[in-house]
Design a protein around this motif. Structure first.
Motif, short mmCIF file in Angstrom:
data_model
loop_
_atom_site.label_atom_id
_atom_site.label_comp_id
_atom_site.label_asym_id
_atom_site.label_seq_id
_atom_site.Cartn_x
_atom_site.Cartn_y
_atom_site.Cartn_z
N ARG A 60 3.59 -4.22 -7.11
CA ARG A 60 2.62 -4.06 -6.03
C ARG A 60 1.67 -5.27 -5.98
NH1 ARG A 60 0.64 2.17 -5.39
NH2 ARG A 60 -0.21 1.24 -3.49
N ILE A 106 -3.57 1.77 5.93
CA ILE A 106 -4.51 2.37 4.97
C ILE A 106 -5.23 3.58 5.54
CG2 ILE A 106 -6.60 1.93 3.61
CD1 ILE A 106 -5.65 -0.93 3.23
N TYR A 127 0.81 -1.21 0.00
CA TYR A 127 0.00 0.00 0.00
C TYR A 127 0.85 1.26 0.00
CZ TYR A 127 -3.96 3.03 0.93
OH TYR A 127 -4.92 4.01 0.84
#
Length: 321
Positions: free
Chosen positions: A107, A150, A84
């Motif tokens: 990713r 996040i 992330y």
């Protein structure tokens, strides 16, 4: 894609395009780096202490499986964090050479790797040890990857205060693996790390504040300023020291731990006071760096002493009073 094929990937950070190159040539070392092995070593050690000092026992093979699952779960959290945070990692000098921003792992690969390890570690821990420990491990991974990485990291200067809970769960998981329960002792082991994390990490943030500013991460020195950060380091240090001494007071640590935790706690406060009062130039950076380094020694020494007392069989402080 062949191992020699190269593709360009572009991430966007606050309107700025950042080009990351995926060579597709990652090796085992890159996947190990995804696990954040230095962070994992602390996870493994504190989990092992929780498991070793808990009342009761596991078969040595079960103990190995439990610690391995906790280690893999901790590594999975690191991989999901790197998935992330690839955009901001590419901006910061401290993290720019990590496998994802450096282009050695994509990713998507980091995400798949992290999710696979997460599911596998939780299922094996639940099936072979117990589901309370597995549930705590699953919550820890979720908390670090979703709540901290996040949500909190990019939204509040209190990110490390709340998010630090993720790093505090391993000894509780180790304890639960043996006992199948959460007790006051395991909660205290959690609280020591939870309260230790802010002064530890903010000392580093004082040194790396320019990196966080460039990456637009709202760490406390960037948002509130260095003076507030220094005051918060001192406040959390004052709260930490009695918690660090509490295992002896509650009767599950011995006289060696009592003396050591008091002495190290005093030194921790001295380090925090130096950070608070030394505020200019290179001496300020040096004081913050010394605080960061000593904080690692402090936590390791406390947990190592708990472990040593248990293994050697030293009498608990409560038995001597």
């Amino acid at each position: 894609m062949s191992l020699m094929e190269q593709t360009d990937q572009t991430a966007t950070l606050n309107g700025t395009d950042i080009t990351m190159v995926d060579f597709g040539g990652a090796d085992v070392r890159d996947y190990i780096a995804l696990l954040k092995p230095r962070v994992m070593s602390l996870v493994v050690f504190t989990a092992f202490v929780g498991l070793a000092i808990a009342p009761g026992s596991l078969h040595p093979l079960e103990s190995f499986i439990a610690i391995l699952c906790i280690a893999i779960g901790g590594g999975a959290s690191g991989a999901l964090n790197m998935w992330y945070d690839a955009d901001i990692d590419a901006v910061m000098t401290r993290t720019a050479n990590r496998p994802v921003p450096a282009g050695r792992i994509s990713r998507e690969q980091a995400l798949s790797f992290g999710l696979s390890l997460s599911v596998g570690s939780v299922l094996i821990l639940g099936l072979l040890i117990n589901w309370l420990a597995a549930g705590l491990l699953a919550f820890t991974i979720f908390f670090y990857a979703v709540v901290y990485t996040i949500w909190l990291k990019r939204s509040t200067p209190q990110n490390i205060v709340i998010g630090g809970a993720a790093g505090a769960f391993p000894p509780m998981i180790g304890w639960a693996a043996v006992t199948g329960s959460v007790t006051m002792e395991s909660i205290l082991l959690f609280l020591i790390i939870f309260m230790w994390t802010p002064p530890h990490f903010w000392a580093l943030a004082l040194i790396k504040s320019e990196d966080y500013r460039k990456a637009k991460v709202p760490m406390l020195p960037v948002v509130a300023g260095e003076a507030v950060t220094r005051a918060q380091i001192l406040l959390y240090s004052v709260l930490l020291v009695p918690l660090g001494m509490a295992p002896a007071a509650l009767g599950f640590a011995g006289i060696t731990y009592a003396v050591l935790s008091a002495g190290l706690g005093a030194l921790f406060l001295v380090a925090a006071l130096r950070v608070y009062f030394i505020r200019e130039g290179a001496p300020a950076k040096k004081a913050a760096g010394q605080m960061f380094g000593f904080s690692i020694l402090y936590l390791f020494a406390l947990y190592a002493t708990l472990l040593a007392e248990h293994l050697i069989g030293l009498p608990m402080l409560s038995a001597l009073i």
